[in-house]
Design an enzyme around this catalytic site. Structure first.
Site, PDB file in Angstrom:
ATOM      1  N   CYS A 127       0.806  -1.220   0.000  1.00  0.00           N
ATOM      2  CA  CYS A 127       0.000   0.000   0.000  1.00  0.00           C
ATOM      3  C   CYS A 127       0.844   1.277   0.000  1.00  0.00           C
ATOM      4  O   CYS A 127       0.308   2.371  -0.176  1.00  0.00           O
ATOM      5  CB  CYS A 127      -0.949  -0.008   1.195  1.00  0.00           C
ATOM      6  SG  CYS A 127      -1.919  -1.528   1.326  1.00  0.00           S
ATOM      7  N   HIS A 280      -3.560   6.646   2.403  1.00  0.00           N
ATOM      8  CA  HIS A 280      -3.949   5.335   1.886  1.00  0.00           C
ATOM      9  C   HIS A 280      -5.340   5.002   2.393  1.00  0.00           C
ATOM     10  O   HIS A 280      -5.652   5.175   3.573  1.00  0.00           O
ATOM     11  CB  HIS A 280      -2.935   4.280   2.346  1.00  0.00           C
ATOM     12  CG  HIS A 280      -3.411   2.882   2.192  1.00  0.00           C
ATOM     13  ND1 HIS A 280      -3.972   2.413   1.020  1.00  0.00           N
ATOM     14  CD2 HIS A 280      -3.435   1.833   3.066  1.00  0.00           C
ATOM     15  CE1 HIS A 280      -4.306   1.142   1.181  1.00  0.00           C
ATOM     16  NE2 HIS A 280      -3.993   0.774   2.405  1.00  0.00           N
ATOM     17  N   ASN A 311     -10.335  -0.917  -0.169  1.00  0.00           N
ATOM     18  CA  ASN A 311      -8.880  -0.792  -0.069  1.00  0.00           C
ATOM     19  C   ASN A 311      -8.266  -1.401  -1.319  1.00  0.00           C
ATOM     20  O   ASN A 311      -8.362  -2.602  -1.553  1.00  0.00           O
ATOM     21  CB  ASN A 311      -8.404  -1.534   1.191  1.00  0.00           C
ATOM     22  CG  ASN A 311      -6.894  -1.505   1.375  1.00  0.00           C
ATOM     23  OD1 ASN A 311      -6.146  -1.235   0.444  1.00  0.00           O
ATOM     24  ND2 ASN A 311      -6.452  -1.801   2.584  1.00  0.00           N
TER      25      ASN A 311
END
Length: 355
Positions: A127, A280, A311
């Site tokens: 990420c 993020h 996500n």
């Protein structure tokens, strides 16, 4: 002692600054709701919304690959930047979901968009991968190694989940975001603050290594099982993602706000100078808590793409930035703080001028 003169080497022309000159996105058409997810796990739409902020997530159909999505985002970014693929001096793809250990997604993407023979390579930084890519693109442009660099975050995480697993599967979505980094007369990308903490290496990861799958498959064969039984064993052992959610949450909430502050300090700005904050998109509670710890003013627009996209790991920040600019075009040319963090554990952050 030799007095021979060593010839001096020619150096590429150094540029003082770089910036984001274009941005693009690719979102798969399949939308998966919380009710869809709850067919597989014992949960509810209300619980998922309260704990994560996620309402839906995009998933790519079987025939759409990581590179397909990367190509869509890349072409969009090139159009936004107003340049041809042939002008690219490097192509960087951040992904953890390419189903090949080698060759890279970037090499194939470079060919598809017509950027050959630009150097191409992948980044495996989960990420934080997009922020890692920005750090490298910034350095390549300013060093004179490339005039323009394409940075893509692309993930098909739906290939790496067990739908019945409760720690991470319901969080994840698919998609790709891309930016073109080019030269600038003024600072457009602040110093990168990045790093890792390998002591927590196993906090987010895979259920099995490919070697474990191979060894168990060979063991099944030696036991005299039928070919169908061996294939069934391999299917059950397909490596999928999982995480220690509480450890990740605490680390993200308490440590990443410090990294974000370091990025602000390195850029010589404060939260009052920001117009946008793009963390993020891991969890809405993490996003809100980070904003609170940083004492983010109400004037700062905070990206909350996670509600609709889930996500998307390396694709998270460019996708969220793309949506932010689409919904708030007045943010163009303003300062944004971006920070990525994830498996490894790794992190990266920069203050950037939005394209």
């Amino acid at each position: 002692m030799s007095t021979e003169t060593v010839p001096s080497l020619k150096q590429a022309p150094v540029r003082e600054y770089s910036r984001i000159v274009g941005i693009g996105a690719y979102r798969p058409e399949v939308i998966v709701t919380n009710d869809d997810v709850c067919q597989w796990i014992d949960s509810s739409d209300e619980w998922i919304r309260q704990r994560t902020g996620i309402v839906t997530r995009h998933r790519a159909p079987r025939e759409v690959s990581v590179v397909d999505m990367a190509e869509g985002a890349a072409r969009d970014a090139l159009k936004s930047a107003g340049i041809e693929a042939s002008q690219l001096g490097a192509v960087i793809v951040s992904t953890v979901s390419l189903p090949y250990a080698t060759p890279s997604a970037a090499a194939l993407l470079t060919d598809r968009i017509g950027a050959t023979p630009a150097p191409a390579f992948d980044i495996s930084a989960a990420c934080a991968g997009y922020c890692y890519g920005i750090a490298q693109a910034d350095a390549l442009v300013r060093s004179g190694a490339a005039e323009y660099v394409l940075v893509v975050g692309a993930e098909k995480l739906s290939d790496l989940i067990d739908n019945t697993e409760r720690t991470i599967s319901f969080l994840l979505g698919d998609g790709a975001g891309a930016v073109v980094i080019g030269p600038s007369d003024t600072p457009g990308i602040g110093p990168s603050v990045w790093g890792s903490d390998g002591s927590k290496w196993d906090t987010i990861g895979m259920t099995h290594s490919l070697l474990e799958v191979r060894d168990l498959s060979l063991a099944a064969e030696s036991d005299g099982r039928t070919a169908a039984a061996v294939l069934e064993t391999e299917a059950k052992l397909w490596p999928t993602l999982r995480q220690d959610g509480q450890t990740v949450f605490r680390w993200a909430v308490w440590e990443m706000a410090k990294v974000a502050q370091r990025a602000l300090d390195a850029a010589g700005v404060t939260v009052d100078d920001l117009s946008a904050f793009v963390p993020h998109q891991a969890n809405m509670r993490i996003i809100d808590e980070m904003a609170k710890q940083l004492k983010m003013p109400e004037s700062v627009v905070i990206a909350r793409d996670i509600a609709d996209a889930g996500n998307t790991s390396a694709a998270s920040i460019p996708l969220a930035t793309h949506r932010l600019l689409k919904e708030h075009p007045e943010l163009s040319g303003k300062l944004s703080l971006q920070i990525g963090f994830g498996a490894g554990l790794v992190f990266g952050a920069q203050v950037v001028v939005l394209p």
